[in-house]
Design a protein around this motif. Structure first.
Motif, PDB file in Angstrom:
ATOM      1  N   MET A   1      -3.150  45.988  10.605  1.00  0.00           N
ATOM      2  CA  MET A   1      -4.179  46.916  10.136  1.00  0.00           C
ATOM      3  C   MET A   1      -3.922  48.361  10.552  1.00  0.00           C
ATOM      4  O   MET A   1      -4.777  49.230  10.363  1.00  0.00           O
ATOM      5  CB  MET A   1      -5.545  46.464  10.661  1.00  0.00           C
ATOM      6  CG  MET A   1      -5.932  45.039  10.295  1.00  0.00           C
ATOM      7  SD  MET A   1      -6.060  44.780   8.520  1.00  0.00           S
ATOM      8  CE  MET A   1      -7.607  45.629   8.168  1.00  0.00           C
TER       9      MET A   1
ATOM     10  N   SER B   1      -7.139  39.264   4.963  1.00  0.00           N
ATOM     11  CA  SER B   1      -8.014  38.140   5.300  1.00  0.00           C
ATOM     12  C   SER B   1      -7.585  36.866   4.586  1.00  0.00           C
ATOM     13  O   SER B   1      -8.007  35.774   4.964  1.00  0.00           O
ATOM     14  CB  SER B   1      -9.467  38.466   4.939  1.00  0.00           C
ATOM     15  OG  SER B   1      -9.935  39.576   5.675  1.00  0.00           O
TER      16      SER B   1
ATOM     17  N   ARG C   1     -10.790  40.567  11.107  1.00  0.00           N
ATOM     18  CA  ARG C   1     -10.288  41.854  10.640  1.00  0.00           C
ATOM     19  C   ARG C   1     -11.324  42.967  10.821  1.00  0.00           C
ATOM     20  O   ARG C   1     -10.984  44.104  11.178  1.00  0.00           O
ATOM     21  CB  ARG C   1      -9.881  41.758   9.166  1.00  0.00           C
ATOM     22  CG  ARG C   1      -8.665  40.885   8.901  1.00  0.00           C
ATOM     23  CD  ARG C   1      -7.463  41.349   9.672  1.00  0.00           C
ATOM     24  NE  ARG C   1      -6.238  40.646   9.290  1.00  0.00           N
ATOM     25  CZ  ARG C   1      -5.105  40.721   9.975  1.00  0.00           C
ATOM     26  NH1 ARG C   1      -5.045  41.465  11.071  1.00  0.00           N
ATOM     27  NH2 ARG C   1      -4.035  40.060   9.582  1.00  0.00           N
TER      28      ARG C   1
END
Length: 602
Positions: free
Chosen positions: A358, A347, A291
């Motif tokens: 995201m 996550s 991420r």
């Protein structure tokens, strides 16, 4: 804290007359929409891709045909129905086609860019806002998602509008109470995708922390500390409660979903894959690292991060003896709270670590770095131009590691190859039994996805034996029941770079297999050898491949198709064998209704 100096080119939104502001925003929307339509023109008629074909289009189509909010033709994942309702409305007005689907999504993308422009102007100034919006529009992940019928980009767009309203509500010069606007936008974001609720909850926690820091008896420490610059400006406490209002419509949707299906968070397999199977303390740090890369390095973002980091070493530029202003610390802290919420949650939850999840926070990172460059670097526009070139290059070139092909134009290669192979099968091997994996299994059995001609194949020519993938174990299992299929449509289910990083690191391969569902597909030659067949169609494009394999048998001369699966009892039958599934779902009645609607709209 001293008031933030305004940049000379900073146009204050709230200082404009209401009518003038509306006209300006409409013209900007029209400009964004026209630009997106022009850039996406070669992609507008592409058939549906992967998750589009697997869930969002079937769900929207069910709503369009039957008016039900709960999908009937695919297991419900409990995603809120706002985006599917938007598509159903577009089809009701213009007719069902991929062109109108992708046009409707581009309208949402243009609206999202307008929200990002407003947010960036509220947080910084017009030059920073313009550069940020341009970079986001051509950032590979945002660009490809702009015309896809998925929910992440609409959720991001509504979040941008909500954050802009949040900042405007806390601006000292703004006397109008606008808290209801942020509640509205955050509610729409949550009804587009449930994870968008992270943003208002993160801001509420941040404001709650500020409330405790400002408790009576701590005034001196508050006035003399750095907290005064970091926490939101003091306002009515009821404003913070507005951040909780988006929970209400989202909870209402889940209550409705539970009443209709008996499942709260989607079907059991969806919950297992995205929640139960991901709650592993060893997986979370690995997912966090991925991420972070998606936030600061993915598809050219590393250049912007590097340039912004180096710019932090330079002093601010000065104009008329005054240093160029930064984005106020309290706005940066608000962005950081949202970013950390997404980093932490994404996550831990989510079977696939997809970059599109995201999208609500990547533009915030871009905004922060562009503002830093504007404040500290004289030739900041040249740096932004160089980053823009890297972003465009990322659309056409694949990275030296495995990635989701929906993140750049590799998804177009996939669609083109699958459409050509499907047409080849329809012309040369109609009415045969086909071994393949999802999503090709849907592509061959659902003409309304755009891969096969619905008119020429109205009686549903293909019966599909579906396997999970084309790994050794799956192909060997299929070889044991090869009397149940005549041809195999095989393809690369994952992008495999020619010289992948860490390719020979066995430990990393095992970690990917255990935590992220990684597998290695056999090549067509290896599959043909194990199935005892001959490759009759093969095509490769930029690291992806697809092939059709005809299975050879001693009785081929007598017509192997005559012994096709005698236990197939109805159009909705699914026959389980050796971990495989036989799908046959022509959906002729619904298709006839779609065709009549399309004729009526012409």
């Amino acid at each position: 804290m001293a008031a933030r100096p305004a940049a000379r080119s900073d146009l204050k939104i709230n200082s404009q007359p209401a009518s003038s502001a509306w006209v300006q925003q409409f013209l900007l929307f029209a400009l964004f929409f026209a630009g997106l339509m022009l850039l996406h023109a070669p992609l507008l008629r592409l058939p549906y891709f992967w998750d589009e074909a697997g869930y969002y289009i079937p769900a929207a189509r069910d709503l369009f045909l039957t008016g039900t909010l709960i999908p009937q033709s695919t297991p419900s994942n409990a995603h809120p129905p706002l985006v599917m309702a938007w598509l159903a409305l577009a089809w009701r007005v213009f007719g069902y086609s991929t062109l109108f689907t992708r046009t409707a999504m581009l309208a949402v993308s243009a609206f999202s860019l307008l929200g990002l422009l407003r947010l960036s102007r509220s947080a910084a100034n017009l030059p920073v806002a313009s550069a940020t919006t341009a970079l986001v529009a051509i950032y590979s992940v945002y660009f490809t998602q702009s015309s896809m019928a998925q929910v992440d980009l609409p959720a991001a767009g509504f979040t941008f509008w909500a954050l802009a309203a949040y900042i405007e509500d806390h601006t000292a010069a703004n006397k109008e109470h606008r808290a209801w606007k942020q509640a509205l936008w955050f509610s729409l974001a949550a009804l587009a995708k449930e994870t968008a609720i992270l943003a208002p909850l993160a801001l509420f926690v941040w404001e709650l922390l500020g409330h405790f820091i400002r408790l009576p008896g701590k005034e001196n420490r508050w006035n003399q500390s750095r907290w005064k610059e970091i926490l939101p400006p003091v306002g009515r406490r009821t404003r913070s409660l507005y951040l909780l209002l988006p929970v209400v419509p989202l909870a209402g949707w889940y209550a409705y979903h539970y009443a209709k299906t008996g499942f709260l968070l989607g079907n059991p397999e969806f919950f297992r894959y995205n929640v139960a199977a991901t709650l592993n303390p060893l997986r979370a740090p690995l997912a966090l690292g991925m991420r972070l890369w998606q936030l600061f390095g993915y598809f050219g973002l590393y250049l912007l991060t590097l340039a912004g980091g180096l710019a932090m070493l330079r002093p601010p530029r000065r104009e008329s003896g005054v240093a160029r202003p930064r984005i106020p610390f309290w706005i940066q802290a608000a962005f950081l709270s949202v970013l950390l919420a997404y980093l932490g949650f994404m996550s831990v939850v989510g079977g696939a670590v997809l970059a599109r999840y995201m999208l609500p926070v990547v533009p915030l990172v871009i905004l922060m770095w562009v503002s830093t460059l504007w404040r500290r670097v004289r030739y900041w526009k040249l740096i932004v131009a160089a980053v823009a070139i890297a972003f465009v290059a990322g659309l056409f070139s694949n990275p030296p590691y495995g990635f989701s092909i929906e993140d750049n134009l590799a998804y177009r290669d996939y669609i083109v190859m699958h459409a050509e192979a499907s047409r080849f099968l329809a012309m040369q091997y109609s009415y045969v039994r086909v071994l393949t994996a999802w999503p090709a299994s849907d592509e061959l059995t659902r003409p309304w996805l755009g891969y096969i001609n619905a008119n020429a194949n109205a009686s549903q020519p293909f019966r599909v034996l579906r396997i999970e993938d084309f790994s050794v174990s799956q192909i060997e299992g299929a070889a044991r029941v090869r009397e149940h299929f005549d041809v195999a449509l095989v393809f690369s289910t994952k992008y495999q770079p020619p010289h992948a990083l860490f390719e020979n690191w066995d430990a990393w391969q095992r970690i990917k297999e255990k935590f992220f569902g990684y597998h290695r597909d056999l090549l067509p030659e290896g599959i043909a050898q194990r199935l005892g067949g001959t490759i009759i169609y093969h095509k490769e494009m930029n690291g992806q491949w697809i092939a059709v394999i005809a299975v050879e048998r001693e009785q081929d001369a007598k017509g192997a198709g005559s012994k096709c699966c005698p236990k197939m009892r109805s159009v909705s039958d699914s026959h389980q064998m050796a971990g495989m599934r036989l799908d046959h779902d022509p959906d002729a009645l619904a298709r006839a209704k779609l065709e009549s609607v399309a004729r009526r709209q012409r």
